[in-house]
Design a protein around this motif. Structure first.
Motif, PDB file in Angstrom:
ATOM      1  N   GLY A 159     -12.356   4.198   5.560  1.00 29.94           N
ATOM      2  CA  GLY A 159     -11.902   3.203   6.534  1.00 29.94           C
ATOM      3  C   GLY A 159     -10.685   2.412   6.111  1.00 29.94           C
ATOM      4  N   ASP A 160     -10.023   2.849   5.065  1.00 31.50           N
ATOM      5  CA  ASP A 160      -8.839   2.123   4.564  1.00 31.50           C
ATOM      6  C   ASP A 160      -7.585   2.624   5.280  1.00 31.50           C
ATOM      7  OD1 ASP A 160      -7.253   0.448   3.109  1.00 31.50           O
ATOM      8  OD2 ASP A 160      -7.432   1.550   1.220  1.00 31.50           O
ATOM      9  N   THR A 161      -7.599   2.530   6.619  1.00 28.08           N
ATOM     10  CA  THR A 161      -6.504   3.115   7.403  1.00 28.08           C
ATOM     11  C   THR A 161      -5.183   2.359   7.250  1.00 28.08           C
ATOM     12  OG1 THR A 161      -7.286   1.856   9.324  1.00 28.08           O
ATOM     13  CG2 THR A 161      -8.039   4.137   9.121  1.00 28.08           C
ATOM     14  N   ALA A 162      -5.211   1.205   6.597  1.00 27.16           N
ATOM     15  CA  ALA A 162      -3.952   0.495   6.340  1.00 27.16           C
ATOM     16  C   ALA A 162      -3.015   1.349   5.488  1.00 27.16           C
ATOM     17  CB  ALA A 162      -4.225  -0.839   5.648  1.00 27.16           C
ATOM     18  N   LYS A 163      -3.570   2.303   4.740  1.00 21.18           N
ATOM     19  CA  LYS A 163      -2.729   3.169   3.912  1.00 21.18           C
ATOM     20  C   LYS A 163      -1.970   4.199   4.743  1.00 21.18           C
ATOM     21  CE  LYS A 163      -5.291   2.683  -0.407  1.00 21.18           C
ATOM     22  NZ  LYS A 163      -6.076   3.372  -1.465  1.00 21.18           N
TER      23      LYS A 163
ATOM     24  N   GLU B 120       4.579   1.087   5.630  1.00 19.94           N
ATOM     25  CA  GLU B 120       4.896   0.224   4.489  1.00 19.94           C
ATOM     26  C   GLU B 120       4.158   0.646   3.216  1.00 19.94           C
ATOM     27  OE1 GLU B 120       4.133  -1.133   7.580  1.00 19.94           O
ATOM     28  OE2 GLU B 120       6.304  -1.316   7.950  1.00 19.94           O
ATOM     29  N   TYR B 121       3.141   1.509   3.362  1.00 20.08           N
ATOM     30  CA  TYR B 121       2.391   1.927   2.176  1.00 20.08           C
ATOM     31  C   TYR B 121       3.135   3.058   1.465  1.00 20.08           C
ATOM     32  CZ  TYR B 121      -1.266   3.996  -0.726  1.00 20.08           C
ATOM     33  OH  TYR B 121      -1.973   4.511  -1.774  1.00 20.08           O
ATOM     34  N   CYS B 122       3.567   2.798   0.243  1.00 18.96           N
ATOM     35  CA  CYS B 122       4.267   3.786  -0.583  1.00 18.96           C
ATOM     36  C   CYS B 122       5.382   4.482   0.190  1.00 18.96           C
ATOM     37  CB  CYS B 122       3.296   4.816  -1.139  1.00 18.96           C
ATOM     38  SG  CYS B 122       2.141   4.151  -2.359  1.00 18.96           S
ATOM     39  N   PRO B 123       6.374   3.713   0.667  1.00 19.94           N
ATOM     40  CA  PRO B 123       7.456   4.341   1.429  1.00 19.94           C
ATOM     41  C   PRO B 123       8.284   5.267   0.543  1.00 19.94           C
ATOM     42  CG  PRO B 123       8.017   2.084   0.901  1.00 19.94           C
ATOM     43  CD  PRO B 123       6.598   2.276   0.467  1.00 19.94           C
TER      44      PRO B 123
ATOM     45  N   THR C 297       9.606   2.183  -5.611  1.00 21.37           N
ATOM     46  CA  THR C 297       9.525   2.178  -7.074  1.00 21.37           C
ATOM     47  C   THR C 297       8.194   1.622  -7.591  1.00 21.37           C
ATOM     48  OG1 THR C 297      10.621   0.006  -7.118  1.00 21.37           O
ATOM     49  CG2 THR C 297      12.025   1.975  -7.312  1.00 21.37           C
ATOM     50  N   ASN C 298       7.252   1.390  -6.703  1.00 21.99           N
ATOM     51  CA  ASN C 298       5.955   0.880  -7.132  1.00 21.99           C
ATOM     52  C   ASN C 298       5.295   1.902  -8.065  1.00 21.99           C
ATOM     53  OD1 ASN C 298       3.105   0.343  -7.203  1.00 21.99           O
ATOM     54  ND2 ASN C 298       3.367  -0.998  -5.445  1.00 21.99           N
ATOM     55  N   PRO C 299       4.922   1.475  -9.303  1.00 25.17           N
ATOM     56  CA  PRO C 299       4.332   2.428 -10.262  1.00 25.17           C
ATOM     57  C   PRO C 299       3.092   3.125  -9.720  1.00 25.17           C
ATOM     58  CG  PRO C 299       4.934   0.384 -11.368  1.00 25.17           C
ATOM     59  CD  PRO C 299       5.107   0.139  -9.900  1.00 25.17           C
ATOM     60  N   ALA C 300       2.261   2.410  -8.966  1.00 26.33           N
ATOM     61  CA  ALA C 300       1.053   3.029  -8.414  1.00 26.33           C
ATOM     62  C   ALA C 300       1.407   4.139  -7.429  1.00 26.33           C
ATOM     63  CB  ALA C 300       0.193   1.972  -7.731  1.00 26.33           C
ATOM     64  N   CYS C 301       2.460   3.922  -6.654  1.00 21.58           N
ATOM     65  CA  CYS C 301       2.898   4.946  -5.692  1.00 21.58           C
ATOM     66  C   CYS C 301       3.506   6.143  -6.411  1.00 21.58           C
ATOM     67  CB  CYS C 301       3.895   4.347  -4.711  1.00 21.58           C
ATOM     68  SG  CYS C 301       3.176   3.098  -3.606  1.00 21.58           S
ATOM     69  N   LEU C 302       4.291   5.877  -7.450  1.00 19.01           N
ATOM     70  CA  LEU C 302       4.898   6.969  -8.210  1.00 19.01           C
ATOM     71  C   LEU C 302       3.828   7.817  -8.895  1.00 19.01           C
ATOM     72  CD1 LEU C 302       7.940   5.099  -9.812  1.00 19.01           C
ATOM     73  CD2 LEU C 302       7.963   6.644  -7.847  1.00 19.01           C
ATOM     74  N   ALA C 303       2.741   7.170  -9.314  1.00 19.74           N
ATOM     75  CA  ALA C 303       1.668   7.889  -9.995  1.00 19.74           C
ATOM     76  C   ALA C 303       0.920   8.830  -9.056  1.00 19.74           C
ATOM     77  CB  ALA C 303       0.696   6.894 -10.621  1.00 19.74           C
ATOM     78  N   ARG C 304       0.990   8.582  -7.743  1.00 21.54           N
ATOM     79  CA  ARG C 304       0.318   9.455  -6.782  1.00 21.54           C
ATOM     80  C   ARG C 304       0.910  10.857  -6.795  1.00 21.54           C
ATOM     81  NH1 ARG C 304      -2.087   8.003  -2.120  1.00 21.54           N
ATOM     82  NH2 ARG C 304      -0.612   9.285  -0.951  1.00 21.54           N
ATOM     83  N   LYS C 305       2.219  10.966  -7.003  1.00 24.40           N
ATOM     84  CA  LYS C 305       2.924  12.254  -7.030  1.00 24.40           C
ATOM     85  C   LYS C 305       2.692  13.056  -5.755  1.00 24.40           C
ATOM     86  CE  LYS C 305       2.921  12.612 -12.065  1.00 24.40           C
ATOM     87  NZ  LYS C 305       2.539  13.422 -13.235  1.00 24.40           N
ATOM     88  N   MET C 306       2.668  12.353  -4.636  1.00 27.91           N
ATOM     89  CA  MET C 306       2.549  13.008  -3.335  1.00 27.91           C
ATOM     90  C   MET C 306       3.043  12.025  -2.276  1.00 27.91           C
ATOM     91  SD  MET C 306      -1.526  12.827  -2.393  1.00 27.91           S
ATOM     92  CE  MET C 306      -2.378  12.544  -3.936  1.00 27.91           C
ATOM     93  N   PRO C 307       3.448  12.519  -1.118  1.00 30.03           N
ATOM     94  CA  PRO C 307       3.907  11.600  -0.063  1.00 30.03           C
ATOM     95  C   PRO C 307       2.775  10.697   0.408  1.00 30.03           C
ATOM     96  CG  PRO C 307       4.205  13.911   0.600  1.00 30.03           C
ATOM     97  CD  PRO C 307       3.489  13.919  -0.687  1.00 30.03           C
ATOM     98  N   SER C 308       3.131   9.556   0.946  1.00 33.68           N
ATOM     99  CA  SER C 308       2.118   8.696   1.558  1.00 33.68           C
ATOM    100  C   SER C 308       1.545   9.410   2.778  1.00 33.68           C
ATOM    101  CB  SER C 308       2.744   7.373   1.993  1.00 33.68           C
ATOM    102  OG  SER C 308       3.614   7.579   3.097  1.00 33.68           O
ATOM    103  N   PRO C 309       0.336   9.039   3.217  1.00 33.01           N
ATOM    104  CA  PRO C 309      -0.231   9.690   4.410  1.00 33.01           C
ATOM    105  C   PRO C 309       0.689   9.618   5.619  1.00 33.01           C
ATOM    106  CG  PRO C 309      -1.920   8.418   3.305  1.00 33.01           C
ATOM    107  CD  PRO C 309      -0.628   8.104   2.603  1.00 33.01           C
ATOM    108  N   TYR C 310       1.336   8.474   5.817  1.00 31.60           N
ATOM    109  CA  TYR C 310       2.220   8.338   6.978  1.00 31.60           C
ATOM    110  C   TYR C 310       3.383   9.325   6.879  1.00 31.60           C
ATOM    111  CZ  TYR C 310       5.585   6.347  10.254  1.00 31.60           C
ATOM    112  OH  TYR C 310       6.491   6.174  11.273  1.00 31.60           O
TER     113      TYR C 310
END
Length: 591
Positions: free
Chosen positions: A167-171, A175-178, A182-195
């Motif tokens: 239910g965390d659809t805000a992701k 704006e989530y990991c555009p 340069t957000n380290p948490a986003c870079l660590a995902r190593k994949m595009p954001s869901p959007y």
């Protein structure tokens, strides 16, 4: 119609051979002479064209498989990492001679095994085959022991499914990991954001819903559960192909041949390891095609609401299948082609009209997941990458990769144009025009390009199933049987076996298609038999033609190779009959 008849054949098909022979010996009234109308002549011409084109295509693919043995390059200190870089391995005269000897020995062994299996009652044979297919897949899933999967699309879809379940659809917000963040948490995902992912591929909403279903039932990121469900689907697919084999004329020898071909088809048995909805989408779509064939069979003598319901159910099931893998729209087109030929022969034109409505409805229903996902997360993803982008990819190349394989061309065009559909389409059209012009000035280069591309799709004996079996993290580090067969001491023999079987499937399928072509002029072919024969050949042709130009990937062509198995079984049935006749004649001469 009873379920027993649908699964194991009609009562007459289950009769022992002596009873059937006695029934055949009974006098029957002479059949009325067939009325040769323009429609029936057109049906025979179109069926002949489908069989002949399939035969030519199989001849070409057989030639490719004899000239090349395409393998994926192994890297790592122990050669235990399978990459997507291809090595074409053109044959040498000595290697070709050895291959022919081994293929002849293998074919002889198969014929001997089939001769023994044909004495097993049909129902018992089917049950044994289904048990073996399911157990073999489960053993493979346990052997590779995947606990995480690294295929990029699978990772993105699993990530999206987990977000939806929690239910965390805000992701799904822009704006989530555009992109470019340069957000380290986003870079660590190593994949595009869901959007961003669904902006590229809005049609992936259907596959995403399949991951949602699996994760909701068995827990997020449950790779093993995903694979087991795929294994069950593939087992069901085998049952569907068995029934279609009955429709195209397999007898006891043919079913024994089908059992041997399926039971030894390593790519089919390893297909379940691919954590992606290809296998499930294929199985569901084929189940829909089987229902449509049953509708044609039931309507041969009359038209009723029950037959229409069967038709409608078939197209509804097809819509579910192509929702999970849109490529299988090719199968839907093949259904329409087969229906068209069948109704020309039977003059029950309502079936084709009903089929057009069913196909249109199936295509429309398959687009609903995108609307549902957008409503669920409160976002609009747009039209994504144009379809023509995949043709541009299929005509491109990149150093170190096979011709026509993924290059990132489409994503660059999307990002450079800020997602403008028209601008992306123009970039792809311009690239395609340039490639066509280049090929027209250098025919040799064009021939080499398409030869290598098609070889990487159809002459790679594993159809990428070995690669995708190691595309992740294993709880046991891929030790044991998985290591032995994939990259260890037994990998060479395992690859050699698959290489030989691939060529033999092409050979026997060619014989089977030749038998269909030979029988076109004969009377008494039922509508459902004609439908199934034309469907199998048209679907295979559709897959071949599509992937001449589409993005290349062996896992994409595997389903169309699997469709050859009933035809190859028919070919073995023909060869076996002629061999027995020859041996019988020799025995009589010696006496």
């Amino acid at each position: 119609m009873k379920w027993r008849e649908l699964t194991f054949g009609t009562k007459r098909e289950q009769e022992p051979r002596p009873a059937r022979a006695a029934a055949s010996a009974a006098p029957t009234p002479a059949p009325a002479a067939p009325v040769r109308t323009a429609a029936t002549r057109a049906a025979r011409f179109l069926a002949s064209a489908a069989y002949a084109l399939t035969g030519l295509t199989l001849t070409f693919l057989l030639t490719l498989s004899l000239i090349f043995t395409v393998l994926f390059v192994r890297t790592g200190e122990a050669g235990d990492r399978i990459t997507e870089r291809v090595d074409y391995n053109p044959t040498t005269p000595a290697g070709f001679a050895l291959f022919l000897v081994l293929a002849a020995v293998t074919a002889t062994a198969l014929l001997l095994a089939i001769d023994r299996l044909r004495k097993v009652p049909r129902r018992r044979l089917l049950i044994g085959l289904l048990i073996w297919v399911l157990v073999a897949q489960i053993l493979w899933i346990v052997a590779i022991g995947l606990i995480a999967y690294s295929y990029p699309d699978s990772r993105s879809l699993m990530d999206a499914a987990h977000i939806l379940i929690t239910g965390d659809t805000a992701k799904f917000s822009p704006e989530y990991c555009p992109r470019g963040g340069t957000n380290p948490a986003c870079l660590a995902r190593k994949m595009p954001s869901p959007y961003n992912y669904f902006r590229y591929y809005p049609f992936q909403a259907g596959p995403a819903l399949w991951y949602v279903i699996i994760f909701a039932l068995f827990g997020s990121y449950n790779v093993v559960a995903f694979q087991v469900v795929s294994a069950v689907a593939i087992t069901g697919l085998v049952a569907v192909l068995w029934r279609m084999g009955a429709f195209i004329g397999l007898n006891q020898t043919g079913f024994a041949a089908f059992s041997v071909l399926v039971g030894t088809c390593a790519p089919l048995l390893l297909f379940c390891a691919f954590v992606y909805p290809n296998a499930v989408g294929f199985a569901i779509t084929m189940a829909g095609v089987w229902l449509i064939a049953e509708g044609v069979r039931g309507a041969e003598g009359s038209r009723s609401v029950r037959h229409m319901v069967t038709f409608a159910a078939g197209f509804l099931v097809c819509s579910v299948g192509i929702t999970f893998k849109s490529t299988f729209q090719i199968l839907l087109l093949a259904v329409l082609a087969a229906l068209f030929v069948a109704v020309l022969a039977t003059r029950q034109y309502w079936q084709f009209g009903f089929g057009l409505l069913g196909a249109f409805g199936a295509l429309r229903l398959s687009q609903l997941p995108t609307v549902l996902l957008e409503h669920w997360v409160g976002q609009r993803f747009g039209r994504g990458l144009p379809t023509i982008s995949w043709i541009a990819i299929g005509l491109g190349s990149r150093e170190g990769r096979g011709e026509g394989w993924w290059t990132g061309f489409a994503l660059r065009a999307f990002n450079d144009t800020q997602g403008s559909y028209a601008a992306q389409s123009e970039i792809s059209r311009q690239f395609i025009r340039e490639r066509i012009e280049s090929f027209s000035h250098a025919p040799g280069e064009a021939a080499g390009f398409f030869t290598r591309k098609l070889a990487s799709e159809w002459a790679e004996p594993t159809f990428m199933t070995e690669l995708y079996s190691k595309h992740g993290t294993s709880w046991n580090g891929f030790h044991g049987p998985a290591d032995f067969l994939l990259t260890g001491a037994g990998s060479g023999a395992f690859l050699g076996w698959q290489d030989i079987m691939q060529s033999l499937v092409y050979v026997f399928a060619l014989v089977g298609v030749g038998a269909l072509l030979w029988s076109v002029g004969s009377s008494g072919v039922k509508a459902h038999a004609l439908f199934t024969r034309v469907f199998l050949t048209s679907a295979f042709l559709g897959g071949f033609l599509c992937f001449i130009f589409w993005e290349a990937k062996g896992i994409y062509t595997l389903p169309f190779f699997i469709l050859l198995l009933p035809l190859a079984a028919l070919g073995i049935q023909v060869v076996s009959r002629h061999v027995r006749a020859f041996l019988s004649a020799r025995s009589i001469e010696e006496k």
